[in-house]
Design an enzyme around this catalytic site. Structure first.
Site, PDB file in Angstrom:
ATOM      1  N   ARG A 108       0.232  -1.500   0.502  1.00  0.00           N
ATOM      2  CA  ARG A 108      -0.510  -0.068   0.370  1.00  0.00           C
ATOM      3  C   ARG A 108       0.608   1.078  -0.585  1.00  0.00           C
ATOM      4  O   ARG A 108       0.692   2.255   0.817  1.00  0.00           O
ATOM      5  CB  ARG A 108      -1.197  -0.304   1.189  1.00  0.00           C
ATOM      6  CG  ARG A 108      -2.038   0.859   1.153  1.00  0.00           C
ATOM      7  CD  ARG A 108      -2.718   1.051   2.371  1.00  0.00           C
ATOM      8  NE  ARG A 108      -4.189   1.733   1.695  1.00  0.00           N
ATOM      9  CZ  ARG A 108      -4.739   2.191   2.855  1.00  0.00           C
ATOM     10  NH1 ARG A 108      -4.558   2.428   4.392  1.00  0.00           N
ATOM     11  NH2 ARG A 108      -6.756   3.039   2.560  1.00  0.00           N
ATOM     12  N   LYS A 120      -8.887   4.837  16.856  1.00  0.00           N
ATOM     13  CA  LYS A 120      -8.173   3.885  16.258  1.00  0.00           C
ATOM     14  C   LYS A 120      -6.586   3.612  15.966  1.00  0.00           C
ATOM     15  O   LYS A 120      -5.980   3.962  14.961  1.00  0.00           O
ATOM     16  CB  LYS A 120      -9.148   3.531  15.226  1.00  0.00           C
ATOM     17  CG  LYS A 120      -9.309   2.788  14.084  1.00  0.00           C
ATOM     18  CD  LYS A 120     -10.388   2.865  13.131  1.00  0.00           C
ATOM     19  CE  LYS A 120     -10.031   1.720  12.652  1.00  0.00           C
ATOM     20  NZ  LYS A 120     -11.186   1.930  11.170  1.00  0.00           N
ATOM     21  N   ASP A 151      -4.064   1.421  13.115  1.00  0.00           N
ATOM     22  CA  ASP A 151      -4.705   0.902  11.906  1.00  0.00           C
ATOM     23  C   ASP A 151      -2.652   0.040  11.983  1.00  0.00           C
ATOM     24  O   ASP A 151      -2.151   0.997  12.779  1.00  0.00           O
ATOM     25  CB  ASP A 151      -4.987   1.134  11.101  1.00  0.00           C
ATOM     26  CG  ASP A 151      -6.063   0.672   9.879  1.00  0.00           C
ATOM     27  OD1 ASP A 151      -5.444  -0.420  10.033  1.00  0.00           O
ATOM     28  OD2 ASP A 151      -6.440   1.384   9.478  1.00  0.00           O
ATOM     29  N   MET A 152      -2.487  -1.073  11.017  1.00  0.00           N
ATOM     30  CA  MET A 152      -1.590  -1.493  10.270  1.00  0.00           C
ATOM     31  C   MET A 152      -1.702  -2.116   9.476  1.00  0.00           C
ATOM     32  O   MET A 152      -2.642  -3.668   9.191  1.00  0.00           O
ATOM     33  CB  MET A 152      -1.437  -2.553  11.896  1.00  0.00           C
ATOM     34  CG  MET A 152      -0.025  -2.610  11.451  1.00  0.00           C
ATOM     35  SD  MET A 152       0.424  -4.129  10.867  1.00  0.00           S
ATOM     36  CE  MET A 152       2.194  -4.876  11.349  1.00  0.00           C
ATOM     37  N   ASP A 154     -12.308  -5.612   7.749  1.00  0.00           N
ATOM     38  CA  ASP A 154     -12.561  -4.331   6.306  1.00  0.00           C
ATOM     39  C   ASP A 154     -13.975  -5.463   5.384  1.00  0.00           C
ATOM     40  O   ASP A 154     -14.364  -3.729   4.723  1.00  0.00           O
ATOM     41  CB  ASP A 154     -11.675  -4.211   5.677  1.00  0.00           C
ATOM     42  CG  ASP A 154     -10.938  -2.971   5.842  1.00  0.00           C
ATOM     43  OD1 ASP A 154     -10.655  -2.187   7.181  1.00  0.00           O
ATOM     44  OD2 ASP A 154      -9.150  -3.093   5.670  1.00  0.00           O
TER      45      ASP A 154
HETATM   46  C1  DGJ Z   1      -7.478   0.071   7.083  1.00  0.00           C
HETATM   47  C2  DGJ Z   1      -8.800  -0.108   7.747  1.00  0.00           C
HETATM   48  O1  DGJ Z   1      -9.300  -0.729   8.672  1.00  0.00           O
HETATM   49  C3  DGJ Z   1      -9.815   0.672   7.508  1.00  0.00           C
HETATM   50  O2  DGJ Z   1     -10.728   1.357   8.711  1.00  0.00           O
HETATM   51  C4  DGJ Z   1      -9.656   2.256   6.966  1.00  0.00           C
HETATM   52  O3  DGJ Z   1      -9.271   2.628   8.279  1.00  0.00           O
HETATM   53  C5  DGJ Z   1      -8.462   1.727   6.397  1.00  0.00           C
HETATM   54  N1  DGJ Z   1      -7.627   1.180   6.917  1.00  0.00           N
HETATM   55  C6  DGJ Z   1      -8.477   3.167   6.612  1.00  0.00           C
HETATM   56  O4  DGJ Z   1      -6.518   3.348   4.920  1.00  0.00           O
END
Ligand code: DGJ
Length: 740
Positions: free
Chosen positions: A444, A477, A479-480, A549
Site C-alpha cells: 500500500r 483507532k 491501524d496497521m 474491512d
Molecule cells: C484499514 C482499516 O481497516 C479501515 O477501517 C480504514 O481505517 C483504512 N485502513 C484507512 O486507511
C-alpha cells in the site's frame, strides 16, 4: 482452586472445580506430563499415570531401563536429540554447536495470584483468591541455563495459563532458537482440529478437519498475527457440538509471528505446541540475561464449544482486557472511512457528525487522511500533524466542533508505518525496515518503521501524545495496514537479527502501554486492515478491535461467528455500512445490517445524510435499541445456535447474567419459498421462568423455549398477505425475551 505437591513421588496436581492438570518430575529429572482434562480426585500415587513399557527399537536415554524412552513419554519441556523425535518445545544452540539440552527439576514454589509478565500482555488476577501459580525451576547441568515454568490455575473456569522463562546462569552466551510457550502431550488423537482462518476481508472462518498422523499446523511469519490464521486452535472430540462434549481451546496471547501445531505420532498420541514461530526467530542469551516467552492459555470444557467460548470470553473480558473501558458498554460511533475515504473537508465531517448526533450516535471517529500530505494512500504516514488545508483549526479545532455538538471525538492513527513521501521518511529513511543491498518491498505504498528500535517508538509516542494532550480525543483507532518484509534491524548486531520480529512486537506493546497509561480515559480500538491483528495480545491494550474491512452483513455473520469462538462480543468492532456494500456490491436490508452489528460494539460506517427519511427513522430506532440492550449484548452470556458455515440460516443469542432477559438474532441468507416449519432451540434460559417474546407477544416457559424451541416459521415467503412486510434474501429478526 488448589495446587498440591506430592513430595514422595514428585507429583504436582493443579485443579479447580472444572479441571485437573497433573505433572511429575520423571526418574531422569525432567518434567513429565500426566493429565489435563476434567477434574479428577487428588490422591497419593498419581505418578502411576506415567505409562512406561518396553518397545522394540526405542532409544533409551536412562541407563539400564529399556522402558524409559523419551520417544514415548509425555513431557512438559521436550528437547530434541535424546530419543524424542517429535517436534521439541525448546532448542538452544550452544557455543560448541550442540543443540541438546536436559532440563532437570530443581525446585518449585506456589504463589497466590499471578505474577506479571514484564513487557508482555497476559491474563491477570486482581487478588490472591482469584488464581494460584506454580513456578517450577529446571536447570540444564551442562549449559547452566535455568528455566522457570509458570502454570496458573484460576478459581473459576477450566483455564490453565502457561509461560516459560529462560535465564542464562552460565558463563557463555547461547542462542535460543526455539522457545515455545506451551507443550501439551495428549494420550490419544481422537480429536477434530478447528482453526479460524481466511484472508483479508474474510477473516476467521471456521475450518475443521480430523487430526491425522503427522504434523498439522497454522502460523504467521508476517510480523502480525495475520488475516490468514488466528492464534487460536481447538481440539474437540468428533462428537462434541456447540452444546455438549469435550473440547480444548488454545489461545496465544501474542500479536506477532506464531506457530500452533499438533503432531500425531505412530502410537496415536498428540503433541500440541504453541509459541513464537521458530522460523525467523533466535534470541541471544548472554550470561545473566533472561528471555520470557509470551503466555498461552488452554481451556478445557465438557460443555461443548459454547462452554469453551464462554470461558474464554469471561477471562478475556475481565482478566485480560484492562482499564476504564473494560467493563463499560461501548459508545455507538460513526466512522467516516466508507463515507468519504480521503475526500473530506472539515465542513463535510461536521455535516456527517450532525446527522449522526440527530440519530443518537455518541462518538464521531475521524479515520485516515487528516494528517501530513495525506490526499491518498501514497503520502503522509509518519507525519502525525493535522493537515491545515483540510482542518484549518487542527485536531483541537475539529474535536471542539464535535464536542460542541454533544458527541465525543475519536481519531485514527497508523503509528507503525511511514510513506516514502513524508517528512519523517525524508528525515529518517533509515527508520524504515529494509535489508541492506536488497529490494525494499512496499505494501500500500508504505514501509514499516523499525519498532525494535527505542528511538523510533519514542518519536512516534511523542507525536501521538502531543495530539492526545492538546485535543479532546476520547477514542483512538490504531491501524496497521501491511505486514513486514526484508526485516533487518540496523539497531541490532548480526547475531541478534533473529530477535527483530519479537523486539518489533515488544515495541508495539510498549507504545500501547505508554499511551494507555498516560491517557487512561481514551478507548483504544485495534485494527490491521480490519482483522489482521485481531488477537488476545491486542486485547490487553485495546478492549475492542475492528473485526474486518468487510462490512457486508452476510459476510460479517461468518466473520463474527468465527471470531466469537475465542473473543468476547464486547471486543468486536461492528458497523452498519452503505448498500450496495463497498466490498461485495451487495444489497442487504438495513435491519439485517444492524441485526448483525448489534452483536458487537455497534456503529455506523456511512454518511447518514444519504439515507431517506424512513431509513433515518429506522436508524434512530436501531440506536435506541442498542442503547437499551448493549450491556446485555456485549457483556451477557453468548451462545452460538446455528452455524452460517453449515446452512442457509444462522442464529445466536445473548442472555443476561440474571437470565431475566435474552436477545436472539436469527438470520437467513437466501429466501425460501413456501418455507419449512422451523423452531430454534434456545440456550441458557431459566427453565422455570416465563418469558414474553417481543415480536409475537407470546409468553412461554424457558424449558419450552430450550426444548421445543422458539417458533421462527416464516409464513410470508412466497405470498404476502395484508399488513405483512415481504421477506427478501438476507432476512433477519431480533427476538427479545423478557421474564414476566
Ligand atoms: C484499514 C482499516 O481497516 C479501515 O477501517 C480504514 O481505517 C483504512 N485502513 C484507512 O486507511
Amino acid at each position: 482452586m488448589k495446587i498440591v505437591y506430592h513430595e514422595k513421588q514428585k507429583v504436582f496436581h493443579l485443579w479447580n472445580e472444572s479441571i485437573s492438570y497433573v505433572m511429575m518430575a520423571l526418574p531422569n529429572g525432567q518434567l513429565g506430563q500426566l493429565y489435563f482434562g476434567k477434574k479428577i480426585h487428588d490422591r497419593e500415587g498419581l505418578s502411576d499415570l506415567l505409562e512406561l513399557c518396553v518397545r522394540p527399537m526405542a532409544s533409551c536415554s536412562f541407563p539400564g531401563d529399556r522402558s524409559f524412552s523419551l520417544e514415548h513419554i509425555r513431557q512438559e519441556l521436550p528437547c530434541f536429540g535424546t530419543g524424542d523425535y517429535r517436534s521439541p518445545a525448546v532448542e538452544i544452540c550452544q557455543p560448541n554447536g550442540s543443540r541438546i539440552s536436559d532440563f532437570q527439576y530443581q525446585s518449585h514454589s506456589i504463589v497466590s495470584g499471578k505474577p506479571q509478565l514484564t513487557g508482555l500482555p497476559a491474563t491477570y488476577a486482581e487478588d490472591g483468591s482469584e488464581a494460584a501459580t506454580l513456578l517450577i525451576d529446571l536447570k540444564d547441568p551442562v549449559t547452566a541455563i535455568r528455566v522457570q515454568m509458570s502454570y496458573t490455575v484460576f478459581a473459576e473456569g477450566g483455564i490453565l495459563a502457561k509461560s516459560v522463562r529462560y535465564l542464562n546462569e552460565g558463563t557463555e552466551a547461547v542462542q535460543l532458537t526455539r522457545a515455545m510457550s506451551l507443550c501439551l502431550d495428549l494420550p490419544d488423537c481422537g480429536y477434530e482440529w478447528l482453526q479460524l482462518s481466511g484472508a483479508w476481508a474474510r477473516e476467521r472462518h471456521v475450518k475443521t478437519r480430523k487430526l491425522a498422523m503427522g504434523i498439522q499446523s497454522i502460523g504467521s511469519l508476517r510480523g502480525n498475527s495475520s488475516h490468514q490464521h488466528n492464534p487460536f486452535l481447538v481440539l474437540k472430540r468428533p462428537c462434541a457440538t456447540e452444546r455438549q462434549g469435550e473440547a480444548i481451546g488454545f489461545s496465544f496471547i501474542y500479536s506477532g509471528n506464531f506457530l500452533m501445531q499438533a503432531e500425531v505420532d505412530a502410537h496415536d498420541t498428540t503433541r500440541v505446541l504453541v509459541g513464537i514461530h521458530p522460523d525467523a526467530f533466535s534470541w541471544k542469551l548472554e550470561p545473566g540475561e533472561i528471555f520470557q516467552t509470551p503466555e498461552a492459555v488452554m481451556v478445557y470444557t465438557d460443555r461443548g464449544l459454547n462452554g469453551m467460548s464462554q470461558t474464554f470470553h469471561r477471562l478475556f473480558r475481565k482478566r485480560l482486557a484492562r482499564g476504564q473501558w473494560r467493563d463499560r458498554p461501548r459508545p455507538i460511533l460513526i466512522n467516516n472511512w466508507e463515507a468519504t475515504y480521503f475526500d473530506f473537508t472539515e465542513e463535510k465531517l461536521v455535516q456527517i457528525a450532525k446527522k449522526a448526533k440527530e440519530c443518537g450516535v455518541e462518538l464521531f471517529v475521524l479515520d485516515d487522511g487528516w494528517f501530513g500530505a495525506r490526499d491518498s494512500d501514497r503520502a503522509g504516514l509518519g507525519d502525525w500533524v493535522a493537515n491545515q488545508a483540510r482542518l484549518p483549526r487542527g485536531i483541537t479545532g475539529i474535536a471542539e466542533l464535535i464536542e460542541g455538538l454533544g458527541m465525543k471525538f475519536g481519531l485514527w492513527f497508523e503509528p507503525e508505518m511511514v510513506n516514502e513521501d513524508s517528512e519523517l521518511y525524508r528525515q529518517r529513511p533509515d527508520w524504515a525496515i529494509a535489508t541492506p543491498q536488497r529490494v525494499k518491498s512496499h505494501g500500500r505504498y508504505q514501509y514499516v518503521l523499525d519498532f525494535s528500535r527505542k528511538e523510533v517508538v519514542d518519536c512516534i509516542y511523542e507525536m501521538m501524545a502531543k495530539i492526545l494532550r492538546e485535543a479532546k480525543v476520547s477514542y483512538v483507532k490504531w491501524d496497521m495496514n501491511r505486514s513486514i518484509t526484508e526485516y533487518y534491524s540496523i539497531g541490532l548486531p548480526p547475531e541478534r537479527q533473529g530477535e527483530a520480529y519479537h523486539r518489533y512486537i515488544l515495541g508495539v506493546y510498549e507504545l500501547y502501554e505508554r499511551l494507555t497509561e498516560e491517557f487512561p480515559e481514551v478507548l483504544f480500538e485495534s485494527c490491521a486492515s480490519g482483522g489482521g491483528r485481531f488477537d488476545a495480545g491486542m486485547l490487553y491494550y485495546a478492549p475492542q478491535g475492528w473485526v474486518s474491512d468487510d462490512t457486508d452483513a452476510a459476510e460479517r455473520m461468518k466473520i463474527q461467528y468465527g471470531t466469537s469462538m475465542c473473543y468476547p462480543i464486547s471486543s468486536m468492532g461492528s458497523h452498519v455500512s452503505m448498500t450496495p456494500n463497498h466490498q461485495l456490491f451487495r444489497d442487504t436490508p438495513l435491519h439485517t445490517r444492524a441485526n448483525v452489528a448489534y452483536f458487537g460494539t455497534f456503529g455506523y460506517e456511512l454518511d447518514l445524510n444519504r439515507l431517506t427519511e424512513d431509513e433515518i427513522q429506522e436508524v434512530k430506532g436501531q440506536v435506541a435499541f442498542m442503547k437499551e440492550y448493549r450491556k446485555l449484548l456485549q457483556f451477557g452470556t453468548f451462545y452460538r445456535l446455528q452455524s452460517p458455515f453449515e446452512g442457509n440460516e444462522m442464529s445466536w443469542m445473548a442472555v443476561s447474567e440474571d437470565r431475566k432477559t435474552a436477545i436472539v438474532g436469527w438470520y437467513r441468507t437466501l429466501n425460501v419459498v413456501n418455507g419449512y416449519y422451523r423452531r430454534l432451540r434456545l440456550e441458557g434460559l431459566d427453565p422455570d421462568c416465563r418469558y414474553r417474546e417481543s415480536r409475537s407477544g407470546s409468553v412461554c416457559y424457558g424449558d419450552e423455549l430450550m426444548n421445543l424451541g422458539l417458533c421462527i416459521t416464516d409464513v410470508t415467503a412466497g405470498e404476502v398477505t395484508a399488513g405483512q412486510e415481504p421477506c427478501t434474501d438476507f432476512e433477519s429478526r431480533i427476538y427479545v425475551l423478557e421474564a414476566e
